[in-house]
Design a protein around this motif. Structure first.
Motif, PDB file in Angstrom:
ATOM      1  N   SER A   1     -33.516 -75.081   2.413  1.00  0.00           N
ATOM      2  CA  SER A   1     -34.577 -75.383   3.383  1.00  0.00           C
ATOM      3  C   SER A   1     -35.945 -75.062   2.776  1.00  0.00           C
ATOM      4  O   SER A   1     -36.029 -74.372   1.749  1.00  0.00           O
ATOM      5  CB  SER A   1     -34.385 -74.564   4.652  1.00  0.00           C
ATOM      6  OG  SER A   1     -34.778 -73.227   4.410  1.00  0.00           O
ATOM      7  N   GLU A   2     -36.971 -75.564   3.421  1.00  0.00           N
ATOM      8  CA  GLU A   2     -38.310 -75.342   2.881  1.00  0.00           C
ATOM      9  C   GLU A   2     -38.658 -73.858   2.853  1.00  0.00           C
ATOM     10  O   GLU A   2     -39.248 -73.356   1.888  1.00  0.00           O
ATOM     11  CB  GLU A   2     -39.344 -76.112   3.698  1.00  0.00           C
ATOM     12  CG  GLU A   2     -40.672 -76.233   2.973  1.00  0.00           C
ATOM     13  CD  GLU A   2     -41.599 -77.189   3.704  1.00  0.00           C
ATOM     14  OE1 GLU A   2     -42.797 -76.882   3.800  1.00  0.00           O
ATOM     15  OE2 GLU A   2     -41.103 -78.229   4.193  1.00  0.00           O
ATOM     16  N   ALA A   3     -38.271 -73.151   3.899  1.00  0.00           N
ATOM     17  CA  ALA A   3     -38.553 -71.716   3.968  1.00  0.00           C
ATOM     18  C   ALA A   3     -37.844 -70.975   2.825  1.00  0.00           C
ATOM     19  O   ALA A   3     -38.388 -70.052   2.216  1.00  0.00           O
ATOM     20  CB  ALA A   3     -38.109 -71.164   5.317  1.00  0.00           C
ATOM     21  N   GLU A   4     -36.632 -71.433   2.542  1.00  0.00           N
ATOM     22  CA  GLU A   4     -35.882 -70.795   1.452  1.00  0.00           C
ATOM     23  C   GLU A   4     -36.561 -71.045   0.116  1.00  0.00           C
ATOM     24  O   GLU A   4     -36.745 -70.128  -0.688  1.00  0.00           O
ATOM     25  CB  GLU A   4     -34.445 -71.334   1.434  1.00  0.00           C
ATOM     26  CG  GLU A   4     -33.581 -70.738   2.531  1.00  0.00           C
ATOM     27  CD  GLU A   4     -32.271 -71.502   2.728  1.00  0.00           C
ATOM     28  OE1 GLU A   4     -31.398 -70.960   3.394  1.00  0.00           O
ATOM     29  OE2 GLU A   4     -32.138 -72.624   2.210  1.00  0.00           O
TER      30      GLU A   4
ATOM     31  N   GLN B   1     -39.636 -71.707  -0.371  1.00  0.00           N
ATOM     32  CA  GLN B   1     -40.887 -70.957  -0.379  1.00  0.00           C
ATOM     33  C   GLN B   1     -40.647 -69.503  -0.798  1.00  0.00           C
ATOM     34  O   GLN B   1     -41.344 -68.968  -1.661  1.00  0.00           O
ATOM     35  CB  GLN B   1     -41.499 -71.004   1.020  1.00  0.00           C
ATOM     36  CG  GLN B   1     -42.950 -70.597   1.049  1.00  0.00           C
ATOM     37  CD  GLN B   1     -43.476 -70.577   2.474  1.00  0.00           C
ATOM     38  OE1 GLN B   1     -42.848 -69.992   3.362  1.00  0.00           O
ATOM     39  NE2 GLN B   1     -44.615 -71.201   2.692  1.00  0.00           N
TER      40      GLN B   1
ATOM     41  N   PRO C   1     -45.418 -64.624   5.868  1.00  0.00           N
ATOM     42  CA  PRO C   1     -44.745 -65.823   5.347  1.00  0.00           C
ATOM     43  C   PRO C   1     -45.686 -66.593   4.420  1.00  0.00           C
ATOM     44  O   PRO C   1     -46.864 -66.773   4.733  1.00  0.00           O
ATOM     45  CB  PRO C   1     -44.437 -66.644   6.600  1.00  0.00           C
ATOM     46  CG  PRO C   1     -44.533 -65.678   7.739  1.00  0.00           C
ATOM     47  CD  PRO C   1     -45.476 -64.598   7.336  1.00  0.00           C
ATOM     48  N   GLY C   2     -45.138 -67.013   3.282  1.00  0.00           N
ATOM     49  CA  GLY C   2     -45.944 -67.815   2.351  1.00  0.00           C
ATOM     50  C   GLY C   2     -46.887 -66.999   1.495  1.00  0.00           C
ATOM     51  O   GLY C   2     -47.424 -67.487   0.509  1.00  0.00           O
TER      52      GLY C   2
ATOM     53  N   ALA D   1     -37.680 -61.939   3.292  1.00  0.00           N
ATOM     54  CA  ALA D   1     -37.210 -63.047   4.113  1.00  0.00           C
ATOM     55  C   ALA D   1     -35.822 -62.731   4.655  1.00  0.00           C
ATOM     56  O   ALA D   1     -35.519 -62.963   5.833  1.00  0.00           O
ATOM     57  CB  ALA D   1     -37.196 -64.329   3.306  1.00  0.00           C
TER      58      ALA D   1
END
Lengths: 231, 379
Positions: free
Chosen positions: A3-6, A8, A174-175, A183
């Motif tokens: 996923s995008e969060a992963e 990131q 985050p980020g 995370a």
């Protein structure tokens, strides 16, 4: 697949750990050389200071960083007034935390490998007209390469897995500062995210394994090169 | 910059490379107190039992250690002077050092080891020296693949290619087996005749010393017990025990006169006209040659014997005699043959029976076969 969060979190972690190692590599090797090859007053104290992050609770290290490098800290204030740099709650701050925590591991590994280099070879190089700098770059460091590599990878892995000092000093944004361990911690704290947590867990294990194998491979290659056809 | 004045491309006459040291150093219970002037040419051996301070002295010369007090100078150049606080770093001394172990850099090929300290203008010497040391075929190997003797030869070449003003060698034959030792020693003897810089050679082996040295400093308990030309010291009966005792020897110099191919023998003429017959030498007539004669290979007769297997009888005069200090049955003798000296060891009983006294005319008998392996060309 991820996923995008992963992504990131992974990219951020690699960036922060890489930066941390980049910052500490040269001072770490220099200090390791000093400890391995020179006798001076206060050597034991310096040795102790370097090893402190290894034995202190990471939260304590993070808190000390906050006290000294925070906007009102003695070093932080100077940094902000002189360069306009503020480290807490930034990814650079996370890199500082990771670097400090990884520093002792780097110094230890490099020092051991420098101590393993035969001083007689260095003396021989001096008799051949080489000054200290040339001895260092043509004899000492090349012969210590397996240890330098191991130390660097070890430091990288340590910076990658940093949690306590990072969350204390750089928080969990985050980020910006939410690295892989942070995370994962966040997911564990969130009900219903067990699957996502498990995925991150597997990713962390995979990254750790890859770096260990890479370090082993590099070190073995370096050793083989040193003892090429030495039977 | 210092590299430049360290390279010995200049003729020997204009570079006064005489090493002079006057140093003191304590190490635990051991203390070294040496004053020594090494001549500007030839091989000067530092000889003595282990613990006598040879290696300590060499390390002080090289700058690997600092003297507690004293001075080390090379020609006009002060290498160390504690009174003035001078301690020239090792890499500025312009001395070549060959250690007991070869100390080759394991991560460089032989070629790169050789050129490690070579100045840019050393290129011309490279090929000659490599050929002289017989290491051409090793250039592309890693040091780990070399035998002990090969590694030593590379180490010697590496030190010489820096163009040193003086070469220090610390027991370079240590740890080699008999055959390799002899082989490397032959290389060294040839090499020290070829190079025009002085050599300081540390050893505890009398055979090595007699083969290679021109001058000799005998060290004992950190002091110089005797110092002088090797031939002169070897003639001193009181030093017999220190200089190898049982295997003591003297050297005679002469010229190749003629060969006898049928019996594989060579006649060597001594300066006073007498002749020696030795196993065939691979040298052309009138080449100078040095013969090593062991004290136990000489017998004494009062008249030139006939019907004997001894091929060599030299008329000689007894110059001095002294009972051996370590062998109660033996008498050490020094004979004069022309201008040369020859030593012999007899039993005291034989001396008494032949009534040998200083000044007596005798015949020194030497078996031709005893010269085996003790012959060496000069230059």
């Amino acid at each position: 697949m991820l996923s995008e969060a992963e992504w990131q979190a992974i990219a951020l972690s690699l960036k922060i750990a890489g930066t941390a190692v980049g910052w500490i590599a040269v001072p770490g090797i220099a200090l390791a050389w000093l400890l391995a090859r020179r006798e001076f007053r206060g050597k034991a104290l310096l040795d102790g200071l370097i090893h402190l992050p290894l034995v202190l609770p990471p939260v304590v290290v993070g808190y000390l960083l906050l006290l000294s490098l925070g906007r009102s800290g003695w070093l932080g204030q100077w940094l902000f007034e002189t360069f306009g740099v503020s480290l807490p709650f930034t990814w650079q701050g996370a890199a500082v935390a990771g670097g400090v925590m990884a520093f002792p591991l780097l110094v230890r590994a490099v020092r051991l490998s420098l101590e393993a280099v035969d001083p007689k070879l260095e003396a021989a190089a001096s008799t051949l007209g080489a000054n200290r700098l040339r001895v260092l770059f043509t004899i000492t460091l090349p012969l210590a390469i397996p240890g330098l590599l191991t130390g660097t990878v070890l430091a990288f892995a340590r910076a990658l897995s940093e949690f306590g000092a990072t969350i204390t000093f750089a928080s969990n944004i985050p980020g910006a500062t939410r690295t892989l361990p942070l995370a994962l911690y966040t997911l564990i704290q969130t009900p219903g995210k067990e699957n996502a947590a498990a995925r991150l867990c597997v990713i962390a294990v995979a990254i750790a394994m890859v770096s260990l194998i890479a370090s082993e491979w590099l070190a073995r290659r370096a050793r083989l090169r040193l003892q090429e056809r030495d039977l | 910059m210092n590299r430049r004045d360290a390279c010995g491309g200049v003729p020997a006459a204009t570079t006064p490379n005489a090493l002079s040291c006057e140093v003191r150093k304590r190490q635990g219970a051991f203390s070294l107190n040496v004053s020594l002037d090494v001549p500007a040419s030839g091989v000067t051996a530092l000889f003595g039992p282990s613990g006598s301070g040879k290696t300590t002295l060499l390390r002080l010369m090289a700058g690997l250690d600092r003297p507690d007090s004293g001075r080390v100078t090379l020609g006009e150049r002060v290498l160390a002077d504690t009174a003035r606080g001078v301690h020239l770093p090792i890499h500025h001394r312009g001395l070549g050092v060959v250690f007991q172990e070869a100390r080759l850099f394991p991560h460089y090929r032989v070629r790169s080891n050789l050129t490690y300290g070579m100045p840019r203008d050393g290129r011309s010497k490279f090929d000659d020296l490599v050929a002289l040391l017989g290491i051409q075929h090793l250039l592309d190997r890693m040091p780990g693949m070399l035998s002990g003797g090969e590694a030593r030869r590379v180490a010697i070449g590496r030190a010489l290619l820096t163009g040193p003003r003086l070469l220090l060698m610390d027991e370079p034959l240590t740890g080699l087996d008999g055959e390799r030792k002899g082989e490397l020693l032959r290389y060294l003897v040839r090499l020290t005749r070829e190079i025009d810089i002085p050599v300081v050679y540390v050893s505890h082996d009398p055979a090595e010393i007699t083969a290679i040295a021109d001058h000799l400093a005998v060290l004992e308990d950190g002091q110089v017990a005797a110092y002088g030309e090797l031939d002169a010291l070897m003639l001193r009966l009181d030093l017999t025990q220190r200089l190898g005792g049982f295997d003591a020897a003297t050297r005679l110099t002469g010229k190749v006169m003629a060969h006898d191919p049928h019996y594989a023998l060579t006649d060597v003429g001594l300066a006073d006209g007498q002749r020696l017959r030795v196993p065939m030498l691979d040298l052309s007539p009138s080449s100078p040659v040095r013969l090593r004669v062991g004290v136990r290979d000489v017998a004494i007769a009062l008249r030139m014997p006939t019907n004997t297997s001894y091929r060599n009888g030299l008329w000689a005069t007894v110059e001095a005699m002294m009972p051996s200090d370590h062998e109660p049955s033996a008498m050490e003798l020094r004979l004069v043959i022309g201008t040369q000296r020859l030593r012999a060891r007899l039993t005291r009983q034989a001396c008494d029976e032949l009534q040998i006294i200083p000044g007596k005319k005798v015949v020194a008998l030497i078996r031709s076969v005893s010269f085996d392996d003790t012959l060496e060309p000069i230059n």
